[in-house]
Design an enzyme around this catalytic site. Structure first.
Site, PDB file in Angstrom:
ATOM      1  CG  ASP B 159      -1.803   1.298   1.157  1.00 52.21           C
ATOM      2  OD1 ASP B 159      -2.436   1.533   0.127  1.00 52.21           O
ATOM      3  OD2 ASP B 159      -1.794   2.067   2.143  1.00 52.21           O
ATOM      4  CG  ASP B 312      -5.741   5.529   3.066  1.00 54.55           C
ATOM      5  OD1 ASP B 312      -4.640   5.273   3.594  1.00 54.55           O
ATOM      6  OD2 ASP B 312      -5.856   5.935   1.899  1.00 54.55           O
TER       7      ASP B 312
HETATM    8 ZN   LIG Z   1      -3.310   3.181  -0.458  1.00 56.90          ZN
END
Ligand SMILES: [Zn+2]
Lengths: 337, 448
Positions: B159, B312
C-alpha cells in the site's frame, strides 16, 4: 475616474466581473497614454512596496510587472526564489510569510504549481497577491493584455479610439485558441476573459493536448481546424509546453506543425482583418511559422508592449482602490491632529 | 471461559444503551469483568466497586476494527506514533487497527514487524500488522512473507502503491495462497495514472492540476480479480473509490471470486469539488471523485459488494500540508471521524440498518484481518467484531448517533492535523470504548 470594486487578490480572471475586466482595459488605456509621454512616470503608488516573487523564472513577465510598478512610483523588491535558497520541499507558507514580513503591500507571484498563489493569498495577513502565472492554471495579466491588444487593434481597424468602447467590440467575435491547451495557463485565463467580454471561444488541438474534461468550459471544440480558422476573428496560438510533458502528447513536432501549426497556408484561410496573438516566447517553425510571426496581423510585439500598461492598470486598481483612499484619509487626519 | 490476555480486572457496568446482540438491537445493561461480558439483561446487579458507564441514547456494539491505518512508526514519528495513533483510534471507537507497512524502514522483515507489534502491545487499541508484499515495496522481489506470517501477519500489501508488474502480482498471490494469508492491493496503474494527483475530470481541467482517470484504479482492480480467480488467492481491495471498481467487484463476487473490499469514509462523503481552494488537506490517493462515484460506493457498501469501511488514516505534518498542492503528500486523518462520517452517510443518509453499520465498521473488518478469533495470535490479540453476548470479549464501543459536534483539529489525539473535516459540524460520536473490559475512552476522553 470611478473605480469599480476590485478583488483583494487577482488569482484568476474569475475573480473579476465583466465590469472589472472592462475597468482594467479602460484604465490600461489611460496608462498607455502616459507611456506615450516623455515623462513616463506617475506618482500614483508612491510609498507602496511591491515584490515580484518568481518561483519559476520568466524574465519577460517579471520585467513587465517591475516596469509597471516603477512607472507607478512603487518601490520594487525583486525576489528570485527560483535561484535562491528555497528548494522544492520548503514550506510555501514560510516563504510567503517571510516575504510579507519585509513590509510589502503586494506580492506578484509566479509558481510552477497550480494554485500556489491562491494558497499564498490565504497565508498573507495584509499583502495582496497577484498571480503572474501558476502551473497549468492561470495567467490573468496575460489574458487581460491579450484582450486589451485585440480591442485596440479592432478599434484601430475602425479608426476609432479603443478607450470607452467597453466590451462592445467583443460582442459575437470568434476567438480560436489553438495548441497546447491542456498545459497552458494562458488558455484558461483567455477563455474566461474573452467569454466574459461576450466573445465566443473555440479550441483546436490534438485530443491529447485538450483538457480531458471540458464540461464546465464555455467553449466549443473545433471539429475541423481549417474550417474554424476561416471563421476566426482572433487566433490565439499557444506554445507547445515541451518542458511540461506535452512532447509525448504528439508523435513528433513535424506532425504537430502539419496538423495544428499556424503555417502560411493556414494564414491564407483567415478572413480579412483577423488577428493572431501569441503569449510568447514563440517557437518559430513549430506552433507558428517564422513568416507568420513577422506578419503584420500577428500582434506579438504589441502584446509585449501593452503588457506594461495593463499591468500598471492591475496594480493601480488593486492598490489604489477604496482601500488606499481610506488609508489616505487616515493619514490626513493624523497630520491634522 | 478464560480472561483474554491483558484483561482489565475491575468490573464495569454499561447501562441504558441499545445493545447489538444476535437478535438485533435491544435495550440492555451489561456487566463486564476480567475482560468478558458476564451479564446481560434489562437490569443487572452492579458489582461492588464497578465503574458505571452511561449508555443512554447510545448504541452499544463491538468496537470497530480498522483495516487501514498508517501509524507512521517507525520512520515518520513527527506525523504520528503508535502511541498517538492508537489513542486516536480508541477515541474513534476502534478496538484494533491494522498498521500499514509503508513505514521507514518498510515492514518487510520480521524485525520491523516485531517491533511494531511489541510497541502496540499495551496500547489503548490493539495493533495488528500488515506486511509488505515485496522488499521495500519496490514491486520486484517477494518479501519473506512466511516469516511475517509466523508473527501473525494475515494481510500483505505494498500500500502506497500497487504491485505494478502483473507477473509479480501473480506470483505473490500464489505465495499468499500457499501461506493462507490475504493479498491486499492499493489499486493504481501508475502508467495510466501518469502522475495525476487528483481525479481526472471537470475539476482537474478547471484547476489545471494533473488528473488520473478512474481507469487507473479500475485497470488494476480488473487485473487482480482475474489473477485472484487464476490463483485462488484471497484478495482484499483497499480503498476503492470508483463506480467502475464497485461494479467489477460485484461481478467478481457473483462469479465466486474470493474477494473482499473496503472503502474510506472520505470517499463516502467528499467529492472533487472540495479541491476548489487547492487545500492539500483534500489531497488523497486514490483521489476524491465526483458525486456519481460516491453514490456508487454507498450503494456498494449498503448491498454488501463492499465489505468494510477502512480509514486510510494517513497523518502528515503541517509543514507537508503547507506545500503547493501538487508537491504535498496525499493522505488524510480518519480514525477520529470515521464512525461519525460513516453513520451519517450510510445510516442517516442511505437508510442502512444499524446492524449494517456495525458489520462494515467491526464484524467484516475483523473477519478480513482474522481478528475474529480464527487467526493465529502469537501477540495475544483478542477477539473482535462479535455481537454482544455473555462470554464474548468486552471489546465494546458506545456510540451516540445524535450528538452534534464541531471538529477542532488541534483537539485531535493524532499528532497531525490534516483532517478534511476541520471545522465541520459532525453528527454522532464515540462516547465510551472498552478494550478487553478496560474503559480506555469514557465520555469521549481518553483515560490513558
Ligand atoms: Zn493506499
Amino acid at each position: 475616474m470611478s473605480l469599480g470594486p476590485m478583488p483583494q487578490h487577482l488569482v484568476s480572471i474569475g475573480d473579476l466581473s465583466a465590469e472589472g475586466i472592462v475597468e482594467v482595459l479602460e484604465v490600461a488605456e489611460s496608462f498607455a497614454e502616459v507611456e506615450r509621454r516623455a515623462m513616463k512616470k506617475v506618482p500614483t503608488l508612491k510609498g507602496k512596496v511591491v515584490a515580484t516573487v518568481f518561483f519559476e523564472e520568466s524574465t519577460r513577465t517579471r520585467l513587465s510587472f517591475e516596469t509597471a510598478a516603477k512607472r507607478l512610483s512603487a518601490d520594487v523588491l525583486s525576489l528570485s526564489v527560483a535561484s535562491s535558497s528555497v528548494k522544492k520541499g520548503e514550506s510555501l507558507r514560510d516563504t510567503v510569510q517571510t516575504i510579507e514580513a519585509m513590509g510589502i503591500d503586494l506580492l506578484i507571484m509566479r509558481h510552477g504549481s497550480s494554485g500556489a498563489p491562491l494558497q499564498a493569498s490565504r497565508w498573507t495577513e495584509h499583502a495582496q497577491v497577484v498571480n503572474a502565472g501558476d502551473g497549468w492554471h492561470e495567467h490573468p495579466s496575460q489574458g487581460l493584455l491579450d484582450c486589451f491588444t485585440v480591442r485596440q487593434a479592432w478599434a484601430e481597424q475602425r479608426s476609432m479610439a479603443a478607450a470607452g468602447t467597453g466590451a462592445t467590440l467583443f460582442e459575437g467575435k470568434q476567438v480560436l485558441i489553438v495548441g497546447d491547451l491542456a498545459h497552458s495557463r494562458v488558455a484558461r485565463s483567455e477563455v474566461l476573459a474573452y467569454t466574459a467580454l461576450g466573445a465566443e471561444v473555440t479550441l483546436a488541438a490534438p485530443r491529447t493536448l485538450l483538457p480531458a474534461n471540458l464540461d464546465h468550459w464555455p467553449v466549443q471544440v473545433a471539429e475541423d481546424f481549417e474550417e474554424a480558422l476561416g471563421r476566426a476573428d482572433v487566433v490565439s496560438v499557444l506554445r507547445l509546453q515541451a518542458e511540461r510533458g506535452s512532447g509525448e502528447c504528439v508523435p513528433n513536432l513535424r506532425e504537430f506543425t502539419s496538423t495544428f501549426g499556424l503555417t502560411e497556408e493556414r494564414m491564407d484561410r483567415l478572413k480579412p482583418g483577423a488577428l493572431v496573438t501569441h503569449p510568447g516566447p514563440m517557437v518559430r517553425g513549430v506552433e507558428i511559422s517564422s513568416r507568420v510571426a513577422d506578419d503584420p496581423r500577428c500582434l506579438v510585439t504589441t502584446q509585449v508592449h501593452n503588457g506594461v500598461a495593463v499591468r500598471m492598470a492591475i496594480l493601480y486598481l488593486l492598490l489604489a482602490g477604496p482601500r488606499l483612499e481610506a488609508a489616505a484619509i487616515g493619514q490626513f487626519a493624523g497630520a491634522a491632529a | 471461559m478464560n480472561a483474554p490476555f491483558g484483561a482489565f480486572e475491575h468490573p464495569v457496568v454499561v447501562a441504558g444503551g441499545q445493545v447489538l446482540t444476535e437478535r438485533g438491537l435491544e435495550r440492555l445493561d451489561l456487566v463486564v469483568h476480567q475482560g468478558i461480558v458476564v451479564e446481560l439483561g434489562a437490569s443487572v446487579d452492579h458489582p461492588a466497586g464497578a465503574t458505571v458507564l452511561d449508555a443512554s441514547g447510545a448504541l452499544v456494539g463491538p468496537s470497530f476494527v480498522d483495516l487501514h491505518t498508517h501509524l507512521r512508526e517507525p520512520g515518520r514519528e513527527q506525523a504520528e506514533t503508535i502511541e498517538t495513533g492508537t489513542r486516536a483510534a480508541a477515541l474513534g471507537g476502534y478496538g484494533a487497527v491494522v498498521a500499514m507497512p509503508n513505514t521507514e524502514p518498510t515492514m518487510d522483515t520480521a524485525a520491523v514487524v516485531h517491533m511494531v507489534l511489541e510497541r502496540g502491545r499495551n496500547a489503548p487499541c490493539e495493533v495488528a500488522a500488515a506486511g509488505a508484499i515485496t522488499v521495500g515495496r519496490l514491486g520486484a522481489q517477494l518479501a519473506p512473507m512466511a516469516e511475517l506470517a509466523a508473527l501473525g501477519v494475515e494481510l500483505f500489501t505494498d500500500d502506497g502503491t500497487g504491485v505494478q508488474d502483473g507477473g509479480v502480482a501473480r506470483r505473490a498471490m500464489d505465495y499468499c495462497r500457499g501461506l493462507g494469508v490475504t493479498y491486499a492491493e492499493h489499486c493504481e496503474d501508475l502508467a495510466i495514472a501518469h502522475g495525476g494527483c487528483v481525479h481526472e475530470g471537470a475539476w482537474s481541467a478547471l484547476l489545471g492540476l494533473p488528473g488520473q482517470p478512474a481507469a487507473a484504479e479500475e485497470a488494476m482492480v480488473a487485473r487482480d480479480l482475474l489473477l485472484a480467480a487464476t490463483t485462488g488467492a484471497r484478495l482484499h481491495l483497499l480503498h476503492l473509490s470508483t463506480a467502475g471498481s464497485v461494479e467489477l467487484v460485484r461481478q467478481a463476487k457473483a462469479r465466486g471470486v474470493a474477494v473482499t473490499a473496503e472503502v474510506a469514509p472520505h470517499h463516502l462523503s467528499l467529492t472533487d469539488a472540495s479541491l476548489k481552494g487547492y487545500d492539500p488537506c483534500f489531497k488523497v490517493n486514490p483521489p476524491l471523485r465526483p458525486a456519481e462515484h460516491l453514490e456508487a460506493l454507498l450503494d456498494g457498501l449498503n448491498d454488501g459488494t463492499i465489505d468494510a469501511v477502512a480509514t486510510d488514516h494517513a497523518p502528515h505534518t503541517p509543514e507537508l500540508k503547507d506545500l503547493p498542492f501538487d508537491q504535498a503528500p496525499p493522505g488524510m486523518l480518519g480514525l477520529e471521524t470515521a464512525a461519525s462520517i460513516t453513520y451519517e452517510q450510510l445510516v442517516a443518509g442511505r437508510g442502512a440498518t444499524i446492524e449494517r453499520f456495525f458489520e462494515v465498521m467491526a464484524t467484516q473488518p475483523a473477519k478480513i484481518a482474522r481478528l475474529d478469533g480464527t487467526g493465529a495470535r502469537p501477540f495475544g490479540h483478542s477477539v473482535h467484531g462479535q455481537r454482544v453476548a455473555v462470554g464474548t470479549t468486552a471489546n465494546l464501543v458506545v456510540f451516540d448517533p445524535e450528538v452534534r459536534w464541531t471538529l477542532e483539529v488541534d483537539q485531535l489525539a493524532s499528532k497531525a492535523t490534516n483532517s478534511p473535516f476541520s471545522g465541520a459540524r459532525l453528527v454522532g460520536k464515540v462516547r465510551h470504548c472498552l478494550l478487553r473490559g478496560e474503559p480506555v475512552v469514557t465520555d469521549a476522553r481518553s483515560t490513558r
